[in-house]
Design an enzyme around this catalytic site. Structure first.
Site, PDB file in Angstrom:
ATOM      1  N   ASP A 244      -4.453   5.146   4.581  1.00 36.90           N
ATOM      2  CA  ASP A 244      -3.577   5.434   3.635  1.00 36.90           C
ATOM      3  C   ASP A 244      -4.622   3.592   3.411  1.00 36.90           C
ATOM      4  O   ASP A 244      -5.188   3.559   2.757  1.00 36.90           O
ATOM      5  CB  ASP A 244      -2.084   4.624   4.010  1.00 36.90           C
TER       6      ASP A 244
ATOM      7  N   GLU B  88      -1.030  12.185  -3.981  1.00 44.14           N
ATOM      8  CA  GLU B  88      -0.036  11.963  -3.562  1.00 44.14           C
ATOM      9  C   GLU B  88      -0.132  12.756  -2.432  1.00 44.14           C
ATOM     10  O   GLU B  88       0.999  12.744  -1.154  1.00 44.14           O
ATOM     11  CB  GLU B  88       0.790  11.489  -4.142  1.00 44.14           C
TER      12      GLU B  88
ATOM     13  N   GLU C 176       2.594   3.543  -7.623  1.00 46.42           N
ATOM     14  CA  GLU C 176       3.078   2.358  -6.986  1.00 46.42           C
ATOM     15  C   GLU C 176       4.337   3.374  -7.201  1.00 46.42           C
ATOM     16  O   GLU C 176       5.435   2.210  -6.071  1.00 46.42           O
ATOM     17  CB  GLU C 176       2.976   1.269  -7.590  1.00 46.42           C
TER      18      GLU C 176
ATOM     19  N   GLU D 277       0.132  -6.911   2.063  1.00 45.45           N
ATOM     20  CA  GLU D 277       0.092  -5.765   2.287  1.00 45.45           C
ATOM     21  C   GLU D 277      -1.186  -5.544   3.634  1.00 45.45           C
ATOM     22  O   GLU D 277      -1.067  -4.985   4.821  1.00 45.45           O
ATOM     23  CB  GLU D 277      -0.499  -4.706   1.393  1.00 45.45           C
TER      24      GLU D 277
END
Length: 225
Positions: A41, A213, A142, A79
């Protein structure tokens, strides 16, 4: 956007109910799988900043432009801190001694599904000139992250007193700031669908991103040395 989600309900539900995110919420995801997921990620992180920057460059609304710019700062702070601290913690696990060098050296493993996703992001950053395409991609990415948290919240499967390596990641994708961000992106998408052509771009981008995803989550979960 709700109609688009309902029209692609099975695909969308598959994306937000992955074993990886379910086990993360239950606190049962192994360190090996969490480490693999976070390292992979993190490869998207720089692209995410550039993606929002490109989206910002095509935005035609001053207020929306400011909100997009603020998000770049948030990503670079909150993040980024989570990635740095959690990966450092996981790298103390002796059971990961064989996987860490393969994942984190200069030529570290990039899973094929991740490479495919990055190639799509590179296309968006360097070639796309359509705001609706870019803002739909941002929204879909998101929205899925907010939705896998909500999926587990609704089912009561988020365990109390989770370790920070799990809870912080959940909090980053379910707190007030993140919910407001996803709501903003949805409004921007809906504002920008002003023709049948843009509606088709919206649909195609949504479906492609959801598929990417799914492949990303599954490849991280199923990776073995």
């Amino acid at each position: 956007m709700e109609k688009l989600i309902q029209d692609n309900y099975d695909l969308y539900t598959k994306a937000i109910s992955q074993p990886l995110t379910n086990e993360l919420c239950q606190g049962t995801l192994s360190n090996s799988r969490l480490y693999t997921y976070l390292v992979q990620d993190l490869k998207f992180f720089e692209f995410s900043l550039n993606l929002i920057g490109k989206t910002l460059s095509l935005c035609d609304d001053p207020g929306a432009s400011i909100r997009l710019a603020k998000q770049i700062g948030w990503l670079a702070d909150d993040e980024n801190t989570y990635f740095r601290e959690t990966l450092a913690e996981l790298e103390k696990d002796n059971d990961l001694s064989s996987v860490i060098p393969k994942m984190r050296n200069d030529n570290g493993i990039t899973l094929p599904a991740v490479t495919k996703y990055i190639e799509y992001l590179e296309y968006m950053i360097h070639e796309s000139k359509t705001y609706i395409e870019l803002i739909t991609l941002c929204y879909t990415m998101e929205k899925i992250y907010l939705a896998w948290v909500e999926y587990n919240q609704e089912r009561g499967t988020i365990v109390a007193n989770l370790a920070p390596k799990f809870q912080t990641w959940i909090d980053l994708h379910s707190g007030e700031h993140f919910i407001e961000w996803v709501d903003f992106l949805q409004r921007e998408v809906e504002r920008s669908i002003t023709s049948e052509e843009k509606e088709k771009i919206n649909h195609d981008t949504f479906v492609k991103t959801v598929g990417l995803e799914i492949d990303f989550f599954e490849s991280c979960y199923n990776y073995k040395e």
